[in-house]
Design an enzyme around this catalytic site. Structure first.
Site, mmCIF file in Angstrom:
data_model
loop_
_atom_site.group_PDB
_atom_site.id
_atom_site.type_symbol
_atom_site.label_atom_id
_atom_site.label_comp_id
_atom_site.label_asym_id
_atom_site.label_seq_id
_atom_site.Cartn_x
_atom_site.Cartn_y
_atom_site.Cartn_z
ATOM 1 N N ASN A 84 0.840 -1.191 0.000
ATOM 2 C CA ASN A 84 0.000 0.000 0.000
ATOM 3 C C ASN A 84 0.877 1.242 0.000
ATOM 4 O O ASN A 84 0.509 2.281 -0.536
ATOM 5 C CB ASN A 84 -0.913 0.016 1.234
ATOM 6 C CG ASN A 84 -1.649 1.332 1.362
ATOM 7 O OD1 ASN A 84 -2.454 1.677 0.502
ATOM 8 N ND2 ASN A 84 -1.331 2.092 2.405
ATOM 9 N N ASP B 278 1.615 6.510 0.828
ATOM 10 C CA ASP B 278 0.844 5.567 0.006
ATOM 11 C C ASP B 278 1.274 5.638 -1.457
ATOM 12 O O ASP B 278 1.458 6.731 -2.001
ATOM 13 C CB ASP B 278 -0.653 5.904 0.070
ATOM 14 C CG ASP B 278 -1.339 5.233 1.250
ATOM 15 O OD1 ASP B 278 -0.726 5.191 2.329
ATOM 16 O OD2 ASP B 278 -2.491 4.773 1.079
ATOM 17 N N ASP C 170 -0.129 -6.737 3.842
ATOM 18 C CA ASP C 170 -0.170 -5.748 4.920
ATOM 19 C C ASP C 170 -1.097 -4.584 4.538
ATOM 20 O O ASP C 170 -1.160 -4.176 3.382
ATOM 21 C CB ASP C 170 1.254 -5.215 5.132
ATOM 22 C CG ASP C 170 1.332 -4.235 6.270
ATOM 23 O OD1 ASP C 170 1.193 -4.660 7.425
ATOM 24 O OD2 ASP C 170 1.508 -3.028 6.008
ATOM 25 N N GLU D 19 -4.554 -8.790 5.682
ATOM 26 C CA GLU D 19 -4.813 -8.163 6.988
ATOM 27 C C GLU D 19 -6.008 -7.227 6.833
ATOM 28 O O GLU D 19 -5.878 -6.135 6.267
ATOM 29 C CB GLU D 19 -3.577 -7.370 7.426
ATOM 30 C CG GLU D 19 -3.762 -6.668 8.752
ATOM 31 C CD GLU D 19 -2.724 -5.582 9.018
ATOM 32 O OE1 GLU D 19 -2.413 -5.353 10.186
ATOM 33 O OE2 GLU D 19 -2.235 -4.949 8.059
HETATM 34 CA CA LIG Z 1 -3.660 3.577 -0.538
#
Ligand SMILES: [Ca+2]
Ligand SMILES: [Ca+2]
Length: 589
Positions: free
Chosen positions: A148, A223, A253, A296
């Site tokens: 991410n 991000d 994750d 997750e």
């Molecule tokens: Ca994102």
């Protein structure tokens, strides 16, 4: 895109045909109809769920803390290789390694290079050897994929921030201002839009000085911008690179935060994020047909169910609700909330395959259950529930199998990730160094007096370690515990209020039946009642005892005075002291 999809479908059909031709029998077919409520029509692909997704037992290794092979005070890949026989003996069939890629932090969740092994952990050769040695022992390896976001020290981010002509210019989520309404999606007290001012050595002489970047977590991990197809392409390259190295799958994750569709609630669990993981999983299976992908996902059971798309989408998500339930209720002996959570969990998994939820007790974020309860009896009850309630492969956090406690709270969040207790020496046999990567170890007094460590517990037939070994063996041997239906046995509490601490259930699959009964309270109870469950009522005098485990004597068969009333009269008749439990496996003849 459409063309790729057709190629993928053809590929999956080909795999299916190959499986049929080679006469593979060790799989159970789960048809996509089971998910008809959330699956678009006309898109169904029959996919054979590999048996190891539900009959295996996984082990989470925080690499820096498992075993130090070269005496520098830090756990490493060679250390894991040296302990593979220990894991094999425990019954482990899969390992989740916390991030092993290039990173400046001790935990590795802020990656600076996805294609290398962190120097502290060893070399690529060590990694290849680990995969090879694990596979020789029929142990799968999955890697922690943190995609991410990257570290703000990743060269992509630095180039994106400083170089107007950078090829990474649009690889992160940039804004001219701190947009209103955006919150920290992970729940931390951090802004969503972070100032770039101090990012690059306090210099002001760069492109995008005074701009803002988005992060779901915190300013050190910006991000990635998934609106950019080049980012998706790169992420697939990373997955392909490691699958080609022989890994069997990934743990994802921060999986809820890939796409952000607007401020507030829309920053997490976007339908585009769910679709992305579905496609990502399928992509991985074009490289490795049984690739296992576990995500997750926290934030409630209903959210988790959304992430089940098709049998060949995501393989599983972690069951955080189980952790909350045992932490808040089993720890204090009150079962009301626990029973409700399990009931809700059972309702939720009626809509999806059971193996979609994986149960764990501790992990690197939630801390250790043994620290909370401080009694080995409760640790064993938690283990019993973890390995017998419905779900896919359960995950054992390294050290949970010995009832290991947490580390020193003065060392930051590393207290949840402390070095493994291998033996009774001062540094617990973790390293030959004079110190560990997180300093001297806080070894709880019980570590010495109660001998909580692998070596001593191996020699004690009543230890938590030997309990886990036996329980894992039973789970692997009996299919009812892997994919059986679940029915709670209602306990009549009229005669004694203490019976409210008793929890009992049955799981059955074809001819195999498992019965679990436990007393989470500290007072003794006498149970004498009919088991009002169809599978028992219908089969009185047709059942026979095959295996079991009993807290009063974990090394011998269950006494006949408990078994006979069940198989002859369908009655549960036994005395349980505080924290007593029993698991009985029966077979229909
Ligand atoms: Ca994102
Ligand atoms: Ca080392």
């Amino acid at each position: 895109m459409k063309k790729n999809y057709l190629i993928l479908i053809n590929f999956l059909i080909l795999i299916l045909i190959c499986n049929m031709l080679t006469g593979k029998t060790e799989s159970s077919k789960v048809k996509s109809q089971s998910s008809s409520s959330i699956q678009p029509k006309g898109k169904a692909v029959e996919f054979t769920i590999p048996e190891w997704w539900y009959n295996g037992v996984f082990y989470q290794i925080f690499v820096r803390s498992f075993y130090d092979s070269d005496g520098d005070g830090k756990g490493d890949l060679q250390g894991i290789i040296e302990k593979l026989d220990y894991l094999k003996d425990l019954g482990i069939t899969g390992i989740w390694l916390t991030p092993i890629f290039g990173s400046f932090s001790y935990h590795g969740y802020d990656i600076t290079n996805y294609y290398v092994i962190d120097d502290d952990y060893g070399t690529m050769e060590d990694f290849e050897k680990l995969v090879d040695e694990a596979h020789k022992r029929k142990i799968k390896i999955i890697l922690d994929l943190v995609i991410n976001h990257t570290s703000k020290k990743h060269p992509w981010f630095i180039d994106s921030a400083t170089n107007e002509n950078s090829m990474y210019k649009d690889w992160y989520v940039w804004s001219d201002e701190q947009l209103p309404g955006w919150i920290n999606a992970s729940g931390a007290r951090q802004p969503a839009w972070n100032s770039l001012l101090d990012v690059i050595n306090n210099s002001t002489n760069y492109y995008r000085y005074n701009k803002f970047y988005y992060t779901a977590f915190n300013g050190t991990i910006p991000d990635l911008n998934y609106e950019n197809p080049k980012v998706i392409e790169e992420v697939k390259n990373i997955a392909k690179f490691w699958l080609n190295k022989g890994v069997d799958g990934f743990r994802l994750d921060g999986a809820r935060f890939i796409f952000e569709d607007g401020p507030g609630d829309k920053q997490a669990d976007s339908p585009r994020t769910i679709k992305f993981w579905d496609e990502f999983s399928k992509y991985c299976r074009t490289i490795k047909p049984d690739a296992y992908i576990i995500a997750e996902i926290f934030g409630g059971l209903d959210k988790k169910v959304l992430y089940y798309t098709e049998p060949n989408g995501l393989s599983a998500v972690f069951n955080f609700e189980f952790v909350s339930a045992i932490n808040s209720t089993l720890a204090v002996g009150k079962l009301t909330q626990f029973k409700l959570t399990i009931k809700n969990m059972i309702e939720a998994i009626k809509r999806i395959p059971k193996e979609f939820f994986s149960i764990f007790i501790s992990n690197h974020d939630v801390g250790r259950f043994a620290e909370l309860v401080r009694t080995m009896e409760k640790v064993k009850i938690a283990a019993l529930l973890q390995l017998t309630l419905p779900g896919g492969a359960p995950y054992i956090y390294y050290g949970d199998e010995i009832g290991q406690r947490e580390g020193d709270k003065r060392i930051g969040d590393a207290w949840k990730r402390n070095p493994m207790w291998w033996n009774s020496s001062q540094l617990a046999g973790f390293t030959k160094n004079q110190s560990t990567w997180c300093g001297q170890m806080k070894t709880d007094s019980q570590f010495f007096t109660n001998k909580i460590n692998v070596e001593d517990e191996n020699n004690d037939p009543n230890s938590v370690l030997n309990f886990y070994k036996k329980l894992i063996k039973i789970r692997k041997n009996f299919v009812s515990l892997q994919k059986g239906d679940f029915v709670e046995i209602t306990i009549d509490t009229n005669s004694d209020k203490n019976l409210e601490s008793v929890y009992a259930f049955i799981r059955n699959y074809e001819n195999n039946i498992a019965i679990v009964v436990l007393n989470s309270g500290k007072n003794s109870v006498v149970i004498d009642q009919k088991i009002d469950v169809k599978i028992i009522n219908d089969n009185i005098n047709k059942l026979k005892y095959v295996d079991g485990i009993y807290s009063k004597d974990q090394n011998n068969p269950i006494p006949n005075e408990i078994i006979n009333p069940i198989i002859n009269e369908g009655k549960l008749k036994l005395n349980l002291d505080g924290r007593d439990y029993i698991l009985i496996i029966l077979e229909k003849s």
